[in-house]
Design a protein around this motif. Sequence first.
Motif, short mmCIF file in Angstrom:
data_model
loop_
_atom_site.label_atom_id
_atom_site.label_comp_id
_atom_site.label_asym_id
_atom_site.label_seq_id
_atom_site.Cartn_x
_atom_site.Cartn_y
_atom_site.Cartn_z
N GLY A 39 0.84 -1.19 0.00
CA GLY A 39 0.00 0.00 0.00
C GLY A 39 0.88 1.24 0.00
N LYS A 40 0.24 2.38 0.06
CA LYS A 40 0.98 3.65 -0.02
C LYS A 40 1.94 3.79 1.17
CE LYS A 40 0.39 8.51 -1.18
NZ LYS A 40 -0.55 9.60 -1.44
N ASN A 41 1.51 3.37 2.35
CA ASN A 41 2.40 3.47 3.51
C ASN A 41 3.66 2.63 3.34
OD1 ASN A 41 0.79 5.31 4.83
ND2 ASN A 41 -0.27 3.76 6.05
N ASP A 42 3.51 1.46 2.74
CA ASP A 42 4.66 0.59 2.47
C ASP A 42 5.61 1.27 1.47
OD1 ASP A 42 6.15 -1.82 2.69
OD2 ASP A 42 5.14 -2.67 0.94
N LEU A 43 5.05 1.87 0.45
CA LEU A 43 5.85 2.59 -0.54
C LEU A 43 6.57 3.78 0.11
CD1 LEU A 43 6.78 3.30 -3.43
CD2 LEU A 43 4.61 4.52 -3.71
N LEU A 44 5.87 4.51 0.96
CA LEU A 44 6.47 5.67 1.61
C LEU A 44 7.60 5.25 2.55
CD1 LEU A 44 3.29 7.78 2.36
CD2 LEU A 44 4.81 7.88 0.39
N ALA A 45 7.41 4.16 3.27
CA ALA A 45 8.48 3.65 4.15
C ALA A 45 9.71 3.26 3.33
CB ALA A 45 7.97 2.46 4.96
N ALA A 46 9.48 2.66 2.17
CA ALA A 46 10.59 2.30 1.29
C ALA A 46 11.29 3.55 0.76
CB ALA A 46 10.09 1.42 0.14
N CYS A 47 10.53 4.58 0.47
CA CYS A 47 11.14 5.85 0.02
C CYS A 47 12.02 6.44 1.11
CB CYS A 47 10.05 6.86 -0.36
SG CYS A 47 9.20 6.51 -1.90
N VAL A 48 11.52 6.45 2.35
CA VAL A 48 12.31 6.98 3.47
C VAL A 48 13.60 6.18 3.62
CG1 VAL A 48 12.37 7.29 5.98
CG2 VAL A 48 10.36 8.03 4.67
N ALA A 49 13.49 4.86 3.56
CA ALA A 49 14.68 4.00 3.69
C ALA A 49 15.68 4.28 2.57
CB ALA A 49 14.28 2.53 3.71
N GLU A 50 15.19 4.45 1.37
CA GLU A 50 16.06 4.74 0.23
C GLU A 50 16.75 6.10 0.39
OE1 GLU A 50 17.81 4.43 -3.62
OE2 GLU A 50 16.74 2.90 -2.49
N ILE A 51 16.01 7.08 0.84
CA ILE A 51 16.58 8.42 1.05
C ILE A 51 17.62 8.37 2.16
CG2 ILE A 51 16.09 10.78 1.79
CD1 ILE A 51 13.28 10.38 0.42
N GLU A 52 17.32 7.68 3.25
CA GLU A 52 18.28 7.57 4.34
C GLU A 52 19.58 6.91 3.87
OE1 GLU A 52 16.18 5.42 7.36
OE2 GLU A 52 15.45 7.26 8.29
N GLN A 53 19.45 5.90 3.05
CA GLN A 53 20.64 5.20 2.54
C GLN A 53 21.47 6.13 1.65
OE1 GLN A 53 19.74 1.65 0.32
NE2 GLN A 53 21.88 1.09 0.11
N SER A 54 20.82 6.86 0.76
CA SER A 54 21.57 7.72 -0.15
C SER A 54 22.17 8.93 0.57
CB SER A 54 20.71 8.16 -1.34
OG SER A 54 19.68 9.02 -0.93
N THR A 55 21.46 9.47 1.55
CA THR A 55 22.01 10.60 2.29
C THR A 55 23.19 10.15 3.15
OG1 THR A 55 20.37 10.40 4.05
CG2 THR A 55 19.88 11.94 2.28
N ALA A 56 23.08 8.99 3.75
CA ALA A 56 24.21 8.47 4.55
C ALA A 56 25.42 8.22 3.66
CB ALA A 56 23.80 7.19 5.28
N ALA A 57 25.19 7.69 2.47
CA ALA A 57 26.30 7.44 1.54
C ALA A 57 27.00 8.74 1.15
CB ALA A 57 25.81 6.72 0.30
N PHE A 58 26.27 9.84 1.10
CA PHE A 58 26.86 11.14 0.79
C PHE A 58 27.56 11.74 2.00
CE2 PHE A 58 26.65 15.79 0.65
CZ PHE A 58 27.26 16.05 -0.56
N MET A 59 26.92 11.73 3.16
CA MET A 59 27.43 12.43 4.32
C MET A 59 28.47 11.65 5.13
SD MET A 59 23.94 14.21 5.74
CE MET A 59 24.74 14.71 7.26
N GLN A 60 28.26 10.36 5.31
CA GLN A 60 29.09 9.60 6.24
C GLN A 60 30.58 9.63 5.91
OE1 GLN A 60 27.41 8.44 9.04
NE2 GLN A 60 29.51 8.50 9.77
N PRO A 61 30.99 9.50 4.65
CA PRO A 61 32.43 9.57 4.36
C PRO A 61 33.04 10.92 4.77
CG PRO A 61 31.27 8.68 2.48
CD PRO A 61 30.22 9.15 3.45
N ARG A 62 32.28 11.99 4.63
CA ARG A 62 32.77 13.31 5.00
C ARG A 62 32.92 13.43 6.52
NH1 ARG A 62 30.28 13.12 0.38
NH2 ARG A 62 30.64 14.65 -1.25
N VAL A 63 31.94 12.91 7.24
CA VAL A 63 32.00 12.94 8.69
C VAL A 63 33.12 12.03 9.19
CG1 VAL A 63 30.73 12.45 10.82
CG2 VAL A 63 29.56 13.58 8.90
#
Length: 185
Positions: A39-63
Amino acid sequence: MTAAIEVIAEVGYANASYSRIAKHAGLSSTGMISYYFAGKNDLLAACVAEIEQSTAAFMQPRVDAADGHVARLRAYVESNVALVGEQPAAVRALIDLVTNAGSQSAAVNERLALFEEHFRSGQAAGVFRPFDTRTVAIALTGGLDAVIATAAASTPQPTELARLGRELAELYVRATAPDPKGGSA
């Protein structure tokens, strides 16, 4: 997933229908989406997880590359602001999902505890002055979120984002620095 994130960034959670996402992704029907998501909530949770993964991949090496408490604080703030220019749709979508859809983001929710621990550890090492770590962590995340939300609404040029990141980081570095005279501020 990219199509869903881009649609949410463009039209918001409330208007991000399966049909809009399918059209944006170039799919002939919504069947592929509903096949993978309950359902839409499942899709939204997957979007949040995907965003968290991509933002961590960008920020974590710098930190991780930063040496010391002050440098890590600076790297976190600067890379978080720079992220707006690198991944504007992801940032806008995450803001909308957390603010308007009631979605949970572990990365967003855990920041207070991480900053509190970082500040306590820095105080113990003598690189941060005495202060209430919870209050400063709340002020840091609130200020950072305000700058990011403002920048994400109309993404500035990379040089302006870098300036904003430096200025915000400097504000927090100065606010947490020990009193040069040895007393508490």
